[in-house]
Design an enzyme around this catalytic site. Structure first.
Site, PDB file in Angstrom:
ATOM      1  CG  MET A 346      -1.217  11.979   2.829  1.00 42.07           C
ATOM      2  SD  MET A 346      -1.782  10.801   4.104  1.00 42.07           S
ATOM      3  CE  MET A 346      -3.399  11.483   4.481  1.00 42.07           C
ATOM      4  CD  GLU A 381      -2.584   6.604  -1.059  1.00 39.20           C
ATOM      5  OE1 GLU A 381      -3.301   7.255  -0.274  1.00 39.20           O
ATOM      6  OE2 GLU A 381      -1.776   5.739  -0.676  1.00 39.20           O
TER       7      GLU A 381
END
Ligand SMILES: *[C@@H]1O[C@H](CO)[C@@H](O)[C@H](O)[C@H]1NC(C)=O
Ligand SMILES: *[C@@H]1O[C@H](CO)[C@@H](O)[C@H](O)[C@H]1NC(C)=O
Ligand SMILES: *[C@@H]1O[C@H](CO)[C@@H](O)[C@H](O)[C@H]1NC(C)=O
Ligand SMILES: *[C@@H]1O[C@H](CO)[C@@H](O)[C@H](O)[C@H]1NC(C)=O
Ligand SMILES: [Zn+2]
Length: 954
Positions: A346, A381
């Site tokens: 994330m 990411e």
């Protein structure tokens, strides 16, 4: 978010919002919101006027009346800055509950008169002030309305504050709250992850906010466009460290707690916030005053498992700075590997969270595949640090642009870090062909959704799917215009909130030469699902397009305003020479260039379209050109790029499945493979042949199929034998390492001489000396599986012992899968029994283990019987909402291709109607549909396929 790998890797009004200063952004935002609300909802707030003077409700019949019943926040208030203090307790309280307490103060501005404040909050217990959930004060001269009442709305996840009079436009106010939440192990919001290190149980407090979990951590305006500055303070125990998006600017070491405060963040969205308290270790490097750290369990850091991630992060950040022509927007970059994590990774701004397997790499024990995954996930990411975090899409319906773009540039960043890997070539295998497969079904959906179609958290989660991640890869595919130039001009305007249509407007202004407006071109790719197959007839020069559907009998019940035609940019080459790009703008077209050329050399010249898969479509040709392409492959395959070789194979097999070309024509594309040494075309062929193996491995065709594969794989096996000096070293090339795995795996399964002996000797050496595994990590999965398949109970039991002993998660998962490879029915049945005993197989692994067993031709009927006999128990244990449950039904029925199996499946559905099928309901329907299609395919193709394999294998 990163792609969710094993669990498995969108439209607006077009208002251009370019704001340079914070103030301008606020104004621009409020205008955009006004527009959208005006269309979307009634006027928020103001109960009195709703009762009396409200005009007739909007035309949408289901628009809820009260603003707190709608999932989108009203447009009357925007946040400016928050002070958030959080104190997670890493020991349970007297009720056995892990909790955190917190305080939040948010400065907000009223931009539209209202007497109602609506803010997100979920599963938080509030301290009350004079009976209300919050305190309200003013920061300017404006009077502060009294709070009339406050209440929580569970469904829409709001805290609602009804004021006794209206707020003053433009005035700043402060909303203060104190709250308590559970630090649950639910992987959502602020949560806890547990692990054992050196015999000690440890707890980490960590967070996952995307998409709608920040509201479970503190009350906030939890929509991506509601950007604000966050001053974060974390209270924690001495001996632990607190991390957040920014650098910590002070740590007060007190007894019994430490207070860590962080520098104010940039203006940012709530979904990329992160808060962590842990005793992890870290390693650090500095690059031009930028602090880069990798965090993980202390033992993992001590074992140097973070070194590789630290090595590649600097170069990847450097690459993006050049690519975006914008310096890294923050003062530090932290990346952390968590024992429990739901997605792959994330992109929290400045504090990226990962699964351990996506960040950690052990040079001794991890495979090349593990390494590539670390590089590409980090690259993905970090790409979001600019596109997504600095520049943010306004609402979740545009998620596809955010993720699609990151899924594309991740290859560029990874290529910069590991230039020898040629990783850009992998896009075709991991993204293009993957999304082609899904997007060719009548049940696919358009990339874009209207903003109004995506409201509640479930609809938002649904946006995170293969189509969103892999279809765009980059709008370059659709317009052939380099995105980089566009983005560079975009990043001049920091912190903007964009609609994807803004990008098209911008692209238009840049002034590129295309036959229609960018909007018109893009709309056809984003507003209608699917993609075309382009057919080129080299005899006449005619070109046509048609919506490509894998199942020719399927019915598309989703109408398209464009009638499923596209504006297709076609790059093509003739007999090795790149030609001028052709735009196919209608259902059929004619290119004079093509026909004129072809009339002159009709037997010699060949055409190859969609060079290097620069466009999002499949290609078919007249038979003459197919013949010329196939003979080119057989005589001089390197005349086509690796990517095109892979794509010719994939197109042919898929066109055959769709009955557009014959099955034997597709099979003929594999004939040249005896000369092919490159991984990408091989992998493309093996994935396509897998369907043939599944359909035929219980039939007479299988003998001939095996003989053919043996003939084709033998030269590749010999090639690697030489390249690795009789299997004593690892090939140097990155993809050669992958292809060596394929070569050994296929060779052993089709009985190439020497293969089984090789594998058995490695495995035996290991059995004799379990502390010293001589098998290279790259080859472990293949070697374990084959050694167990050819071995007996001793080989199996040894694997079981190793499985129980290993501490490395990836090793355990390799062994668990390999144990399903045995051919002994009693071992398979015993293994099936183990899957329902949680002391033997962890509950999270049950369904995937049964699937592994079903993948084995001997295990398939055993697994089917096992699952049928215990359906109500299995359903009770695993059927409630688990995603992998659908895969179980999929996995077991993959081979189903007879009338008898179809009847069994239907009976299973009837017999268990009273029990139910939960999240496998749809999978069961699809299984019935697919079995029906398989029966039909087999009937039509079996004789032809048998004949072809028989002729070609001798
Ligand atoms: C956040 O901290 C900065 C710097 O300490 C301060 O100027 C600002 O007022 C703070 N924000 C809030 C909401 O208090
Ligand atoms: C936020 O915290 C800072 C530092 O503790 C304090 O100076 C400031 O007054 C707080 N702001 C608000 C709005 O509470
Ligand atoms: C919040 O309050 C509810 C109702 O009193 C209670 O059941 C729950 O345990 C509380 N949550 C926490 C984390 O203490
Ligand atoms: C990281 O880089 C160093 C220095 O170049 C190198 O010695 C080391 O092998 C690298 N580590 C890994 C795991 O690649
Ligand atoms: Zn992403």
């Amino acid at each position: 978010m990163g792609k969710v790998y094993y669990v498995s890797k969108n439209m607006g009004l077009g208002m251009l919002i370019l704001a340079v200063t914070a103030l301008a952004i606020i104004i621009a935002l409020s205008i955009a919101y006004d527009k959208e609300r005006a269309k979307n909802q009634g006027k928020p707030g103001d109960e009195a006027s709703e009762g009396t003077t409200m005009p007739t409700p909007s035309t949408t019949p289901f628009t809820p009346k009260e603003p707190w019943d709608r999932y989108r926040l009203p447009d009357s208030i925007i946040p400016i800055a928050y002070n958030v203090t959080l104190w997670p307790r890493l020991e349970p309280n007297t009720d056995g509950l892990y909790v955190f307490t917190g305080q939040s103060a948010v400065v907000f501005k009223c931009v539209k008169e209202t007497d109602l404040i609506i803010i997100h909050a979920r599963k938080l217990n509030f301290t009350t002030f004079l009976g209300h959930h919050v305190k309200l004060s003013g920061l300017g001269d404006a009077t502060v309305p009294a709070i009339q009442k406050t209440w929580l709305v569970e469904k829409t996840e709001y805290l609602v504050i009804q004021l006794s009079s209206r707020l003053t436009m433009g005035a700043p106010y402060l909303l203060h709250s104190e709250f308590l939440g559970e630090l649950a192990d639910d992987l959502e919001g602020f949560y806890r992850s547990e692990y054992t290190e050196d015999g000690v149980k440890k707890v980490v407090a960590t967070s996952q906010m995307q998409a709608t979990y920040a509201r479970k951590t503190f009350p906030c305006f939890d929509e991506p466009a509601m950007k604000a500055v966050f001053n974060v303070t974390i209270i924690h125990k001495p001996g632990t460290v607190a991390l957040s998006n920014g650098i910590s600017d002070s740590v007060i070491d007190g007894v019994p707690v430490k207070v860590t405060t962080f520098e104010p963040t940039e203006r940012m969205s709530t979904y990329v916030l992160a808060f962590i308290v842990t005793d992890f270790g870290y390693i650090q490097s500095n690059q031009n005053n930028l602090m880069i750290r990798i965090w993980a369990k202390r033992n993992a850091i001590a074992d140097r498992q973070g070194d590789y991630a630290l090595n590649v992060t600097g170069p990847i950040l450097q690459f993006y700075e050049q690519y975006y022509n914008t310096t890294y927007p923050l003062s530090k970059s932290d990346q952390i590997a968590l024992p429990d994590f739901n997605a792959g990774a994330m992109e929290n701004w400045g504090l990226v969270t990962y699964r351990e397997t996506a960040l950690l790499f052990d040079p001794m024990l991890s495979s090349t595949g593990n390494k590539e995954r670390v590089t590409t996930v980090i690259s993905h990411e970090l790409a979001h640090m600019w596109f997504g975090n600095l520049v943010t899409l306004r609402w979740w319906n545009d998620l596809w642009l955010n993720e699609g773009f990151a899924s594309y540039v991740e290859y560029l960043g990874a290529d910069y870090a590991e230039p020898s890997w040629n990783i850009k070539d992998h896009i075709i295998l991991y993204d293009v062909q993957k999304v082609f497969a899904v997007d060719a079904l009548a049940s696919s959906h358009p990339l874009s959704r209207q903003e109004e179609e995506v409201n509640d958290p479930a609809q938002i989660s649904e946006m995170f799917n293969t189509i969103s991640y892999s279809k765009v890869c980059s709008p370059e595919k659709f317009t052939q215009y380099p995105m980089q130039d566009l983005l560079q001009t975009y990043f001049i305007y920091y912190y903007i909130i964009i609609l994807y249509t803004d990008l098209w407007d911008h692209l238009q202004q840049v002034g590129i030469h295309i036959p229609h407006s960018v909007h018109d071109i893009m709309n056809r790719w984003t507003l209608q699902m699917g993609f075309p197959v382009v057919t080129i007839d080299t005899r006449t020069g005619s070109i046509s397009q048609k919506h490509f559907l894998l199942d020719p009998d399927s019915v598309v019940d989703r109408p398209s305003q464009f009638n499923y035609t596209w504006f297709v940019p076609i790059k093509w080459m003739k007999t090795g020479v790149e030609q001028q790009q052709y735009w196919l703008l209608h259902e059929t077209g004619m290119t004079m260039v093509m026909s004129a050329v072809f009339l002159s050399h009709p037997t010699k010249d060949w055409v190859l379209a969609n060079t290097n898969v620069s466009g999002y479509f499949r290609v078919n040709y007249d038979l003459g050109n197919w013949d010329r392409l196939l003979s080119l492959l057989n005589t001089d395959h390197q005349a086509l790029s690796v990517i095109n070789r892979a794509q010719v194979i994939d197109d042919a097999f898929n066109l055959a499945r769709a009955t557009i070309i014959s099955t034997t024509l597709a099979l003929r594309t594999t004939k040249y493979l005896s000369k092919e040494r490159n991984y990408i075309p091989w992998e493309s062929a093996l994935r396509n042949l897998d369907y043939y193996i599944l359909m035929f491995d219980r039939t007479e065709v299988y003998g001939a199929l095996q003989a053919y594969l043996k003939k084709q794989i033998q030269p590749l096996f010999d090639h690697f034998k030489i390249l690795t000096a009789n299997w004593t070293k690892v090939p140097e090339g990155h993809t050669d390492q992958y292809n060596e795995i394929n070569a050994i795996g296929i060779a052993c399964s089709v009985g190439v001489e020497g293969c089984r002996e090789l594998i058995n000797s490695w495995y035996r050496q290991w059995m004799e000396n379990p502390g010293q595994n001589p098998i290279h990590p790259n080859l472990k999965s293949t070697v374990y599986c084959n050694a167990i398949a050819f071995g007996g109970v001793q080989e199996w039991d040894f694997a079981w012992r190793m499985f129980k002993n290993t501490t490395l998660a990836s090793e355990a998962s390799r062994l668990r899968s390999a144990m399903a490879c045995t051919k002994a029915p009693w071992l398979l049945n015993r293994y099936l029994d183990y899957t329902l005993d949680p002391t033997k197989i962890r509950k999270q692994d049950t369904t995937s283990t049964i699937q592994y067993i079903a993948r084995n031709v001997v295990g398939m009927p055993l697994a089917w019987n096992f699952v049928r006999a215990r359906w109500s128990y299995i359903f009770e244990q695993f059927g409630k909402g688990s995603f992998s449950f659908a895969n179980l039904v999929n996995g077991i029925t993959k081979r189903f291709s007879s009338e008898f199996e179809l009847q069994e499946l239907k009976k299973f559905k009837e017999d268990n109607f009273h029990v139910g099928f939960g999240s496998a309901t749809m999978a069961l329907e699809q299984a019935i549909e697919k079995t029906t299609a398989n029966i039909k395919w087999l009937t039509e193709n079996k004789a032809e396929v048998l004949k072809w394999f028989t002729e070609e294998s001798t």
